[in-house]
Design an enzyme around this catalytic site. Sequence first.
Site, short mmCIF file in Angstrom:
data_model
loop_
_atom_site.label_atom_id
_atom_site.label_comp_id
_atom_site.label_asym_id
_atom_site.label_seq_id
_atom_site.Cartn_x
_atom_site.Cartn_y
_atom_site.Cartn_z
N HIS A 1 0.83 -1.21 0.00
CA HIS A 1 0.00 0.00 0.00
C HIS A 1 0.86 1.26 0.00
O HIS A 1 0.47 2.30 -0.54
CB HIS A 1 -0.95 -0.02 1.20
CG HIS A 1 -2.21 -0.77 0.94
ND1 HIS A 1 -2.99 -1.29 1.93
CD2 HIS A 1 -2.84 -1.08 -0.22
CE1 HIS A 1 -4.04 -1.89 1.40
NE2 HIS A 1 -3.96 -1.78 0.10
N GLU B 1 -3.97 -17.86 -18.06
CA GLU B 1 -2.78 -17.78 -17.19
C GLU B 1 -2.10 -19.13 -17.05
O GLU B 1 -0.92 -19.21 -16.77
CB GLU B 1 -3.15 -17.20 -15.82
CG GLU B 1 -4.36 -17.84 -15.19
CD GLU B 1 -4.86 -17.07 -13.97
OE1 GLU B 1 -4.11 -16.25 -13.42
OE2 GLU B 1 -6.02 -17.29 -13.58
N CYS C 1 -4.42 -7.99 -18.46
CA CYS C 1 -4.64 -7.29 -17.19
C CYS C 1 -3.46 -7.45 -16.23
O CYS C 1 -3.57 -7.11 -15.06
CB CYS C 1 -5.91 -7.78 -16.51
SG CYS C 1 -5.92 -9.55 -16.14
N ASP D 1 0.88 -14.38 -13.97
CA ASP D 1 0.88 -15.83 -13.74
C ASP D 1 1.28 -16.60 -14.99
O ASP D 1 1.94 -17.64 -14.90
CB ASP D 1 -0.49 -16.29 -13.25
CG ASP D 1 -0.62 -16.23 -11.74
OD1 ASP D 1 0.43 -16.27 -11.07
OD2 ASP D 1 -1.74 -16.13 -11.23
#
Length: 756
Positions: free
Chosen positions: A359, A605, A676, A629
């Site tokens: 974060h 993936e 993505c 992935d």
Amino acid sequence: MLITLQRIVETVNKAPDFKLALYTMVGQVRDALKTDSCSVFLADDENQQFVLAASDGLSAEQGDPIQVDFGEGIISLAAQREEPLNIADASQHPANKKLLQTNESEYRGLLAAPIIHRRKVLGIMVVHQSEARSFSREEEAFVVTLAAQLAVVIAHASAKGLLANDNSPWIHSLQGLPGSPGVAIGTAFVSRPEVTLKEISPQRSDKPQHEIRKFRQAVARTRADLKQLSEQMLGQIPDDTLAIFDVYQGMLDAASLGNAVESMINEGWRAQTALKHVVEQFIDQFEALEDSYLRERATDVRDIGQRVLLHLQKRQRKARQFPAQGILIADEVTASMLAELPQDKISGIISLNGSSNSHAAIMARSMGIPAVLGVDDIELHFFADKQLIVDGYTGEIYINPPPQVLEQYQHLAEEEEELKQVVAEHAHLPAETQDGHRVSLHLNLGLNVQSAYLQQLNIDGIGLYRSEIPFMLRDQLPTEDEQVEMYKEILDQFPDQPVVMRTLDVGGDKPLPYLPLQEDNPFLGWRGIRLTLDHPEIFLVQVRAMLRASIGHSNLQILLPMVSSINEVEEASRLIKQAYFEVAEEQDGEAESPLVQPQLGVMIEVPAIIYQLPALANKVDFFSVGSNDLTQYLLAVDRNNRRVANLYDAYHPAVLASLDDIARRCEELGKPVSVCGELAGDPGGALLLVAMGYRQLSMNSYNIDRVRWILRNVCSGTLEVMLAKALQARHPDQIRKMIANKMESMGLGGFVRAGK
């Protein structure tokens, strides 16, 4: 020998001084092998020499430094061959070069072992003996093993600047992981937590109600602190980033930490003890995850726990003066730590731990603050009172840089500001190439969404909403109604644009706290669609919640993760239809809010699915490539394992060839396909993907306007040439260099390095 080896390693590690460690080691090796000399030469790459750093037995007659040029002598031969050389009589060896004005002529037998760290030769360990004989296999194994151990010590010493001296030409720098691009120059500000969970020792209490009351009061004060911090940040960061504080608040809910802590208090433990136990359990669960984004939530949980602990102990934070141009440094920089400091004074961030998914990194990117994370084996006190340069592009940190380096980076920092202004001025324009090829830019979301920020952001929809976090932060499954509320908040923001919601992607390496799993190989285990199909009661509730949230809209798209076979898609499709008819039947009397059948997509993936695309084409509406992935599975590399992380590279020729193949197959099948993963938001990666034919890219908010500007300054012909060169390359570095050179030639170099 093993005990002797362990003793030498322990002695070296305990030595208070690096030089003392080396001299202690060479003396002990000489004694252990009963040989006549042991020496360590270190590589000086700047001067292309091996320099004698420590020796017991080898000396210069005049006391001058002993040096061997790269490429000369047996020492260089051992370095070039990257293997030990065991020579019975070095004086007769063709590669031998006499070290003039030394006592080397006294020695004949020689064993030289390269000291290698992460494929780089850092130096050579040399053992000499007077008589002409080969060293035994056991002696050779002993020296090679010790050299491998010494490599780590030397690498750490190099990182700390202990190999340089006042006359050294080396510029002292550290290498970390790029967390947020940009250049920062300033004074180090070292931050440490006021309290830590580690300090708490287990204690019992016979007054549970009193302890629960104290805990609830501490939680209430922590909530007030977080609310104040969130208000302080309002208007300074985008609302989607500000939602980090909503996540923090959510962690304090009864369904997350609260019930578990109070339950333990009722078992007879003090509030501080219960808090420590529960928080550390959460931390362990998150740190065990393979998914780097979710694993970084361990830092958030620790931060929240220590904030509650501060109030439990009724302690106040000590105010410290932050320098005008300060570089914030901490073991783990947290979002709340950033919010507490004066935003106009923070020039850069260094977090010794963490990754680009923390974060702190997310906030740094949204605030435009350069950040470097994951700096290995350096203690916080090392940075105190130092002047620093932080390069968020390369991950480099310069310590007390010389004037010429400082001047260069000051110029680059000025250019950075100019480039940011240019990008911001064109944020309202469409993302299209100079010859009119339009690209849809979508947003990846893992946090709550608020409309104010999304209305300002020029995007074409949500390309990936990750639904895992609400499930991970609870001690039980969220109810269907709770999920409806979460999903509706997102769908309402985009009534006329697609919102792609990925079904629950947990299990195996990402177990839910209330569904613990033990697997030998979680990367290939029970996760994603495999788990949810085995638990249709979980899958159906989530899909029902998504459908109920979408009533009155037609923008919901459902994405299935970790798919590897046709039957998984068929079974998931059957369950989605079942949920659809159930919700439709419940809505039968409300014709004004029609329920629309959502589009169904599959994540590409798992490599196996690439070869099943034709069979899947008539079962789904779209595909979405999870490049992170896919790269990991294609290369069989755990990108979060530091030993092999350097092998993980989305620019690997095999990865690019697969992505190109996917784009061509989907075009032939007439199915839309998006990307993505991180590659979509990478400037060079975005150009290659568009060249392949991808017309929908999904990324984090920081990269959207940057990618838009880059695309508006290239034409498809240039992209085709870049792609052709990339697909012919044999090594990722060749591709990366080609992209950097091409972007430089187009005036876009400021997106891949410091400056404009």
